[in-house]
Design a protein around this motif. Structure first.
Motif, short mmCIF file in Angstrom:
data_model
loop_
_atom_site.label_atom_id
_atom_site.label_comp_id
_atom_site.label_asym_id
_atom_site.label_seq_id
_atom_site.Cartn_x
_atom_site.Cartn_y
_atom_site.Cartn_z
N MET A 1 0.64 -1.16 0.14
CA MET A 1 0.09 -0.01 0.05
C MET A 1 0.79 1.26 0.13
SD MET A 1 -2.88 1.23 2.85
CE MET A 1 -3.63 2.65 2.70
N SER A 2 0.48 2.30 -0.73
CA SER A 2 1.15 3.47 -0.84
C SER A 2 0.32 4.63 0.06
CB SER A 2 1.52 3.92 -2.01
OG SER A 2 2.19 5.21 -2.25
N LEU A 3 1.01 5.32 0.84
CA LEU A 3 0.27 6.52 1.60
C LEU A 3 0.94 7.71 0.98
CD1 LEU A 3 0.45 4.72 5.02
CD2 LEU A 3 -1.40 4.59 3.51
N ASP A 4 -0.08 8.63 0.49
CA ASP A 4 0.48 9.86 0.09
C ASP A 4 -0.10 10.95 0.92
OD1 ASP A 4 -2.17 10.09 -0.61
OD2 ASP A 4 -1.78 10.24 -2.82
N HIS A 5 -1.23 10.70 1.93
CA HIS A 5 -1.66 11.80 2.63
C HIS A 5 -2.14 13.05 1.69
CE1 HIS A 5 -0.66 10.20 6.52
NE2 HIS A 5 0.51 9.96 6.06
N SER A 6 -2.54 13.03 0.36
CA SER A 6 -2.86 13.90 -0.57
C SER A 6 -1.73 15.01 -0.48
CB SER A 6 -4.25 14.41 0.04
OG SER A 6 -5.17 13.28 0.16
N THR A 32 5.54 0.11 3.46
CA THR A 32 6.93 0.23 3.62
C THR A 32 7.48 1.67 3.87
OG1 THR A 32 7.29 0.39 1.18
CG2 THR A 32 7.24 -1.77 2.27
N LEU A 33 8.55 1.59 4.43
CA LEU A 33 9.36 3.00 4.76
C LEU A 33 10.27 3.38 3.80
CD1 LEU A 33 10.35 2.20 8.67
CD2 LEU A 33 8.40 3.64 7.68
N LEU A 34 10.77 4.35 3.69
CA LEU A 34 11.66 4.97 2.61
C LEU A 34 12.81 3.91 2.54
CD1 LEU A 34 11.88 8.70 2.83
CD2 LEU A 34 10.15 7.24 1.33
N THR A 35 13.15 3.27 3.73
CA THR A 35 14.43 2.41 3.53
C THR A 35 14.10 0.89 2.99
OG1 THR A 35 13.78 1.89 5.76
CG2 THR A 35 15.25 3.59 5.58
N GLY A 36 12.72 0.89 2.56
CA GLY A 36 12.17 -0.36 2.34
C GLY A 36 11.59 -1.54 3.42
N PRO A 72 16.41 7.09 6.35
CA PRO A 72 17.59 7.19 5.57
C PRO A 72 18.38 8.41 5.88
CG PRO A 72 15.71 7.74 4.15
CD PRO A 72 15.30 7.34 5.55
N TYR A 73 17.82 9.27 6.96
CA TYR A 73 18.37 10.63 7.34
C TYR A 73 18.77 10.63 8.51
CZ TYR A 73 15.64 11.42 2.96
OH TYR A 73 14.77 11.27 1.64
N PRO A 74 19.97 10.85 8.84
CA PRO A 74 20.63 11.08 10.33
C PRO A 74 19.97 12.31 11.05
CG PRO A 74 22.24 11.68 8.81
CD PRO A 74 21.19 11.16 7.95
N ASN A 75 19.36 12.07 12.10
CA ASN A 75 18.77 13.15 12.80
C ASN A 75 18.92 13.11 14.12
OD1 ASN A 75 15.97 12.22 13.80
ND2 ASN A 75 15.90 11.90 11.40
N LEU A 281 2.49 18.62 11.80
CA LEU A 281 3.82 19.64 12.04
C LEU A 281 4.48 19.55 10.59
CD1 LEU A 281 4.69 18.64 15.52
CD2 LEU A 281 4.22 20.81 14.99
N GLY A 282 4.30 18.82 9.92
CA GLY A 282 4.84 18.45 8.60
C GLY A 282 4.22 17.85 7.63
N ASP A 283 4.69 17.22 6.71
CA ASP A 283 4.22 16.55 5.50
C ASP A 283 4.20 15.11 5.53
OD1 ASP A 283 6.00 19.02 3.80
OD2 ASP A 283 3.75 18.95 3.71
N ALA A 284 4.99 14.58 6.87
CA ALA A 284 5.08 13.12 6.95
C ALA A 284 5.74 12.34 5.57
CB ALA A 284 3.74 12.62 7.14
N THR A 285 6.64 12.89 4.83
CA THR A 285 7.05 12.22 3.79
C THR A 285 8.39 11.46 4.14
OG1 THR A 285 8.62 14.38 3.52
CG2 THR A 285 6.61 14.33 2.22
#
Length: 402
Positions: A1-6, A32-36, A72-75, A281-285
């Motif tokens: 399933m793909s989630l785009d939140h419009s 799936t997450l961006l990491t797969g 995939p991003y260090p934070n 708070l954000g786009d949930a991308t």
């Protein structure tokens, strides 16, 4: 399933966050997450609340040796030593060192001087030459001024703080090496601050934290440092984001509500709570929700989640679940939400600064609307510059006039 939140396509102009539509709430589904990495997406309010409160789902196991990659991003949120990523009795011990300072009763004692800070900034805005850039003059300055006073950081370099904060919460905005370097600088700052307050304690929150940790004797120094850094970061970043996005909505879509905000602090408190619930708070991308990992088999919404599985509680979807919040939020802006929302999380990791953020938001909206009822954007909404490539999204600049 793909989630785009419009969300709009990446190449399209960004729309204000209040224009995004939450994905329909439903039973847990696999995506799936961006990491797969496979993840269970949780969207119903009751299910999301269970994810955030059930001890069989935790944060620390996301960083175990056998854990799959989740971003995939260090934070800074992925630092294993941070309070966010510690669970169980040790988490409770560390949290106790600071949570007494953020109870509703403690926040109520701070209200008069926070109101004074708000009023001073509002008067500076009103006296400035138009148009005024409201992010620099107000939405960033207010929470930074408040947290700096609480932590005894009146001499802190604001530009450096902004640099650390944006890098610490970055996704695509900066190279990974730059992010890691900024987080290291931030940690060095925290280490030096903790050492200085141990040598010269005061009445500020950092001194109280250091005293409590030293008296406990079981809180590692790196966690004291990370908690200090976390307070500096969380104490201004999310409030700035929420206030900026709230003003975009009120100054463009609901001018009548803006004028009514001056009526009373109680009205402003209700509006603040609805906006906290409704505007993300954000786009949930990066991730489709607040992540947890199952440490035992657990049933959520009629679906069996196996030990080791990663789950994501979509707070945006849960906060719009029609089974809990019927009707459009814009139609009940001056009424409290029908049930507690999940913007600040729930359970052991419920946001420590929730009551402080609420107070700052309601005072800011009430005082600014009362002083400048004719406040309006000085540019078309399509021309708003946004802070992008971060875990949060808010206006980079907000030119206003009246």
């Amino acid at each position: 399933m793909s989630l785009d939140h419009s969300d709009p396509p990446a190449a399209a102009p960004l729309v204000p966050l209040h224009c995004l539509r939450a994905a329909p709430a439903g039973p847990p589904v696999r995506t799936t997450l961006l990491t797969g990495t496979p993840v269970w997406w949780i969207s119903r309010h009751a299910d999301a609340r269970q994810v955030l409160t059930d001890p069989r789902l935790d944060r620390s196991s996301l960083y175990a040796e056998d854990a799959p990659a989740v971003t995939p991003y260090p934070n800074i949120l992925d630092t294993p030593e941070s309070l966010l990523n510690v669970d169980g009795p040790h988490h409770q011990r560390v949290r106790r060192t600071v949570q007494r300072a953020f109870t509703p009763r403690a926040i109520a004692r701070w209200r008069p001087w926070v109101a004074t800070v708000v009023e001073e900034l509002v008067e500076q805005v009103a006296a400035a030459e138009q148009p005024v850039e409201l992010v620099t003059a107000f939405t960033r300055e207010l929470p930074v001024a408040v947290i700096c006073r609480l932590l005894g950081l009146d001499g802190l370099d604001r530009k450096r703080l902004s640099h650390w904060s944006e890098h610490a919460l970055a996704t695509t905005a900066f190279a990974p090496e730059a992010v890691q370097a900024a987080i290291l600088e931030f940690a060095v700052f925290g280490t030096e601050l903790v050492a200085e307050r141990r040598r010269n304690p005061g009445e500020d929150l950092v001194s109280s934290l250091v005293r409590a940790a030293d008296e406990d004797g079981e809180v590692p120094e790196d966690q004291v440092v990370m908690l200090t850094v976390g307070l500096v970061l969380a104490g201004h970043e999310t409030t700035m984001t929420t206030l900026g996005n709230a003003l975009v909505y009120l100054l463009t879509e609901d001018r009548e509500a803006w004028r009514e905000l001056a009526g009373s602090e109680e009205q402003a408190a209700a509006v603040a709570e609805q906006l906290l619930r409704a505007v993300p708070l954000g786009d949930a991308t990066v991730t489709p929700g607040l992540l947890r990992r199952a440490v035992a088999d657990v049933e959520i919404g009629g679906v069996l989640i196996r030990a080791g599985d990663v789950v994501a509680a979509d707070v945006f979807a849960a906060n719009h679940d029609p089974a809990v919040y019927p009707g459009a939020w814009q139609e009940s802006l001056f009424a409290p939400p029908d049930a507690p929302h999940l913007t600040f999380g729930a359970g052991p990791h419920h946001c420590l600064g929730a009551w402080l953020a609420r107070m700052e938001l309601e005072l800011a909206l009430h005082r600014l609307a009362g002083r400048l009822p004719g406040l309006r954007l000085a540019v078309p909404v399509e021309e708003i510059a946004w802070r992008t490539g971060l875990l949060t999204r808010s206006p980079q600049s907000l030119p206003v006039a009246w």
